[in-house]
Scaffold this motif. Sequence first.
Motif, PDB file in Angstrom:
ATOM      1  N   UNK A 488       0.820  -1.211   0.000  1.00 20.39           N
ATOM      2  CA  UNK A 488       0.000   0.000   0.000  1.00 20.39           C
ATOM      3  C   UNK A 488       0.854   1.261   0.000  1.00 20.39           C
ATOM      4  N   UNK A 489       1.958   1.224   0.752  1.00 21.46           N
ATOM      5  CA  UNK A 489       2.803   2.425   0.872  1.00 21.46           C
ATOM      6  C   UNK A 489       3.894   2.474  -0.194  1.00 21.46           C
ATOM      7  N   UNK A 490       3.912   1.484  -1.083  1.00 20.12           N
ATOM      8  CA  UNK A 490       4.924   1.462  -2.143  1.00 20.12           C
ATOM      9  C   UNK A 490       4.503   2.373  -3.298  1.00 20.12           C
ATOM     10  N   UNK A 491       5.344   2.428  -4.332  1.00 22.56           N
ATOM     11  CA  UNK A 491       5.033   3.243  -5.511  1.00 22.56           C
ATOM     12  C   UNK A 491       4.374   2.410  -6.609  1.00 22.56           C
ATOM     13  N   UNK A 492       3.763   1.306  -6.239  1.00 18.47           N
ATOM     14  CA  UNK A 492       3.081   0.467  -7.234  1.00 18.47           C
ATOM     15  C   UNK A 492       1.917   1.244  -7.854  1.00 18.47           C
ATOM     16  N   UNK A 493       1.471   0.804  -9.020  1.00 20.28           N
ATOM     17  CA  UNK A 493       0.358   1.471  -9.706  1.00 20.28           C
ATOM     18  C   UNK A 493      -0.949   1.245  -8.928  1.00 20.28           C
ATOM     19  N   UNK A 494      -1.928   2.109  -9.203  1.00 18.04           N
ATOM     20  CA  UNK A 494      -3.235   1.970  -8.550  1.00 18.04           C
ATOM     21  C   UNK A 494      -3.842   0.597  -8.812  1.00 18.04           C
ATOM     22  N   UNK A 495      -3.721   0.119 -10.054  1.00 19.32           N
ATOM     23  CA  UNK A 495      -4.308  -1.187 -10.414  1.00 19.32           C
ATOM     24  C   UNK A 495      -3.667  -2.315  -9.618  1.00 19.32           C
ATOM     25  N   UNK A 496      -2.356  -2.237  -9.426  1.00 19.57           N
ATOM     26  CA  UNK A 496      -1.648  -3.279  -8.662  1.00 19.57           C
ATOM     27  C   UNK A 496      -2.085  -3.260  -7.205  1.00 19.57           C
ATOM     28  N   UNK A 497      -2.166  -2.061  -6.635  1.00 17.51           N
ATOM     29  CA  UNK A 497      -2.603  -1.933  -5.234  1.00 17.51           C
ATOM     30  C   UNK A 497      -4.007  -2.504  -5.082  1.00 17.51           C
ATOM     31  N   UNK A 498      -4.919  -2.165  -6.001  1.00 19.53           N
ATOM     32  CA  UNK A 498      -6.292  -2.664  -5.931  1.00 19.53           C
ATOM     33  C   UNK A 498      -6.314  -4.190  -6.018  1.00 19.53           C
ATOM     34  N   UNK A 499      -5.467  -4.760  -6.878  1.00 16.18           N
ATOM     35  CA  UNK A 499      -5.434  -6.214  -7.042  1.00 16.18           C
ATOM     36  C   UNK A 499      -5.075  -6.903  -5.717  1.00 16.18           C
ATOM     37  N   UNK A 500      -4.060  -6.372  -5.029  1.00 13.13           N
ATOM     38  CA  UNK A 500      -3.655  -6.950  -3.740  1.00 13.13           C
ATOM     39  C   UNK A 500      -4.776  -6.840  -2.706  1.00 13.13           C
ATOM     40  N   UNK A 501      -5.448  -5.697  -2.689  1.00 15.71           N
ATOM     41  CA  UNK A 501      -6.519  -5.490  -1.709  1.00 15.71           C
ATOM     42  C   UNK A 501      -7.685  -6.436  -1.971  1.00 15.71           C
ATOM     43  N   UNK A 502      -8.024  -6.644  -3.269  1.00 17.27           N
ATOM     44  CA  UNK A 502      -9.153  -7.525  -3.594  1.00 17.27           C
ATOM     45  C   UNK A 502      -8.854  -8.980  -3.256  1.00 17.27           C
ATOM     46  N   UNK A 503      -7.567  -9.343  -3.241  1.00 16.09           N
ATOM     47  CA  UNK A 503      -7.189 -10.725  -2.898  1.00 16.09           C
ATOM     48  C   UNK A 503      -7.227 -10.957  -1.386  1.00 16.09           C
ATOM     49  N   UNK A 504      -7.207  -9.881  -0.609  1.00 15.85           N
ATOM     50  CA  UNK A 504      -7.190  -9.994   0.858  1.00 15.85           C
ATOM     51  C   UNK A 504      -8.571 -10.382   1.384  1.00 15.85           C
ATOM     52  N   UNK A 505      -8.618 -10.756   2.677  1.00 19.44           N
ATOM     53  CA  UNK A 505      -9.882 -11.208   3.274  1.00 19.44           C
ATOM     54  C   UNK A 505     -10.328 -10.259   4.384  1.00 19.44           C
ATOM     55  N   UNK A 506     -11.628  -9.954   4.368  1.00 16.93           N
ATOM     56  CA  UNK A 506     -12.219  -9.186   5.469  1.00 16.93           C
ATOM     57  C   UNK A 506     -12.466 -10.135   6.649  1.00 16.93           C
ATOM     58  N   UNK A 507     -12.582  -9.621   7.879  1.00 18.02           N
ATOM     59  CA  UNK A 507     -12.887 -10.496   9.023  1.00 18.02           C
ATOM     60  C   UNK A 507     -14.170 -11.298   8.775  1.00 18.02           C
ATOM     61  N   UNK A 508     -14.106 -12.603   9.019  1.00 15.12           N
ATOM     62  CA  UNK A 508     -15.239 -13.488   8.694  1.00 15.12           C
ATOM     63  C   UNK A 508     -16.490 -13.187   9.501  1.00 15.12           C
ATOM     64  N   UNK A 509     -16.320 -12.591  10.698  1.00 21.04           N
ATOM     65  CA  UNK A 509     -17.494 -12.310  11.539  1.00 21.04           C
ATOM     66  C   UNK A 509     -18.434 -11.301  10.896  1.00 21.04           C
TER      67      UNK A 509
END
Length: 986
Positions: A488-509
């Motif tokens: 998130x704090x790197x200089x990666x492109x917006x699309x790359x940052x979004x891709x990593x975030x979409x692969x992550x998991x929200x708390x299951x509760x």
Amino acid sequence: MNEESLSQLYLKDTAFQALMQRRIFNVLLVASPYDAFMMEEDGRVEEQLYFEYVALNLSSPPRVTRVSRPAEALVLLADKRFDLIIMMPGIDISETFTGAKDIKSLYHDTPIVVLTPFSKEVSRRLAKEDFTAVDYVFSWLGNVDLLLAIIKLLEDKMNADNDINEVGVQMILLVEDSVRFYSSVLPILYKFLLKQSLIFSTEALNEHEQMLRMRGRPKVMLARDYEEAVALYEKYGKNMLGVVSDVSFKRDGCKDPEAGLRLAAYLREKDPYLPVILESSEIDNACKVEELGSIFIDKNSKKFPVDLGNAIMKDFGFGDFVILDPETGEELFRIHDLKDLQRHIFDIPAKSLLYHASYNDISRWLYSRALFPIAEVVKQHRFTKIEEAPAVRQLFFDLIVKYRKMKNRGVVAVFRKDRFDHYSNFARIGQGSLGGKGRGLAFIDSIIKKNPVCDNFDGVTVTIPRTVVICTDIFDEFMETNNLYPVALSDQSDDTILKYFLQARLPERLIEDFFALFDVVDKPLAIRSSSLLEDSHYQPFAGIYSTYMISHVDDRYEMLAMLSDAIKSVYASVFYADSKAYMTATSNVIDQEKMAVIIQEVVGRQTGDYYFPSFSGVGRSLNYYPINDEVPEDGVAEIAIGLGKYIVDGGLSLRFSPRHADKVLQTSTLDLALRDTQTRFYAIDMKRGVDDGFKVDDSFNISKLRIQDIASTGALRYMVSTYDFRDQVIRDCDEGEGRRVVTFANVLQHGVFPLAPITDFMLTKGQEEMGRPVEIEFAGVLTPENKTKGTLYWLQIRPIVERKDIVDESVLALSDDKMLLRSNTALGHGNIDNVDTVVYVRPENFSSSNNSLIAREIEKINRNFTERNEGYVLIGPGRWGSSDTALGIPVKWPHISSARLIVESSLGNYRIEPSQGTHFFQNLTSFGVGYFTIDPSSNDGIYDVEYLNRRPAIYESDFIRIVKFDSPLVIGINGRKGEGVVVKPE
């Protein structure tokens, strides 16, 4: 009856915070060390009291200070205030009562209680003492619950006048003259009441409300003879829940073995349905009690506490509301809580409803739960004929609905999946912050609650959309558990940052909570950012982060996938390049930003495959573009058909002053109406799903539609007029041949929907409550086919930070030849210092077809200024920030964030109406940035471009020149007058 009862209900909400204002915080215990030790067992009375308070969820346990003798008490009282004095007689009982007299003579308002061990010898010696200085005598039986009961009894007495008579808190009257007996009954009674109120308080919407609801428990008043009991009834009888009385006690100064029976008969004469429980150690009294229709309890019974608890539960309205068949006495079913009553009110048979209403059972049950406003209306409604049952059921249902709406309003409830329903207004998931927008919405909800007119504003309901906020602590958990900060704090492109975030998991509760939300909200959802910094008072981050809108589908798992991805996409937008640039421009640190997310029903209705509100709008309580009779303090609003994104993106909206709604500049002439009104609008495309995933662009499922196409469906009635090309007139209806023109004439001039007065109300109240000028956002739905005119949803409020700098009038009065720029419609206020550079779009090479290229070039230039921490004046044609390149240069705020003064200048062949209401205007005012509108070809202001062209440029391209001066420019704006100038350097 219904309308009157319903209209009164809003005005009678219970102010639980105003209850129990007088409390006992400091207790002075006067007892010999031996008595004190025996009383405490091991010297821990304060600790035991504390644990007793905590177990019952009570606040502020009292502190206990001990002294040995009354003389020591007097010394201590001279230095410190005590709320209660408890005295335990030692060997010399007379010393205690003499000491009590001495204390009372000096501190007559402080209650004094004598606490004595129980024995026949002590009773015999007490009979000889003078009790005039003592408020109560209690018998110590070794139970710490008695101390709690004494404190609560005295607090009830101190608060009775306000809480019972003013607010409607209920009272239970205990009539008993035996010290030993009331010393054992009171702890039982209080323990029962406090536990019951703890159960009912869980219906509150959050922990704070729960604590306050505890204050609404019934009060207990102790009478020790017939006259005292009658006096208490006469004072508080209209709010009496029930009576617990002995049969034998003093009447007219003498012991009367049937005083309790006489009291019961007297009370029944006054109130036939008042529950009376009579207890006696003489079993012969049972028949006499039953003849009176009261409950009898045997004082000698080993299970007396259980019998008393059961009788109170059954007769005083505690526990479940048991619906009976009046003919057989058979139990039909039970009602557990208010929501349950609402659900089953139409299932109660008419004869049962009449029976329970006749005995005030329903109101008593509501009173016991501290539901005072609704209980009062139910009690006042006299239901006497079985034929009235359908109307009574409807009244009670409407009352419950209105009450629950009222209780939900202005409160940020804790989201509970079993409690969230159609009457839930605002709830939070998590314990962190709500963020800027979330706080703003909660604040709006509190304003609406304070103003009952919002419930029916000339046929319109003013409210906020149903909202759930996922607090900032969920963001922290999401970022840490998925280890997202490095990318998130790197200089990666917006699309790359979004891709990593979409692969992550929200708390299951969260899954079960989201399912509960889908069960209630069957409309599209807006997932909006609400960051800690967003919409704060001095650095609003308006429009920096993403807002996604998702369609409603019946498949809950598909909805879950869309909602989860939308939340993760909003989280990702914190770390996009634009956000990072903005952080740098505002001297904020990106890793200190925390994101809450607002999940909100999208305001609107569906037409064909599209979903949109009738109109959206923004308003400002200070109008720096006043025309005709308007003054800046009248405020200004802009409205457009469809989603508010159209206004944010700088589209052609309709501008009006709420106090001058009959004079709209854009519709004042035929040419202006045809040229300067909205022709397209935004709507959610309900067919367009998210099969190919979420994108950085948050508008991927938003369609831009033609007004003309949708007007033919009738969905834009009252908002559009028809241009009659044969007669060359605009008619204020949506019928006939010809082009549809967005005039809002029926709304603003003909009052079909009271938009102008509501907007004025929101701006005036918003400014009053916030204590500073405000900007608001709103959307509305017109429902002309219904009884009501529609609903207006108040979406946002944030402050406009007004600069108080005084501009030197002599500067504004300088002659035109000394001016580089002069504007008669200037936005902003004060002096702009330390700016010596002008960046301007070259008029001679300008073509709107190059606007996208110009925007990219300005972004690079701005970045250099940001890195050097310098400001500049930016001048260009058309609307800055418009997403429509035909109307202006499509920059976003981060692309021009170092500009201190921005100028829109019309060219001879390129004249666009001046803009207002685009998202970065909030940032302009917050950072003290000026905004000039100049039209030199119409002699409206001055722009000496020739002077700039003659100066040497430090940068020059096909489209842009940058000129730097040797000294800072003199820039001044009088926002109240709308005048602004830039003076040429000497």
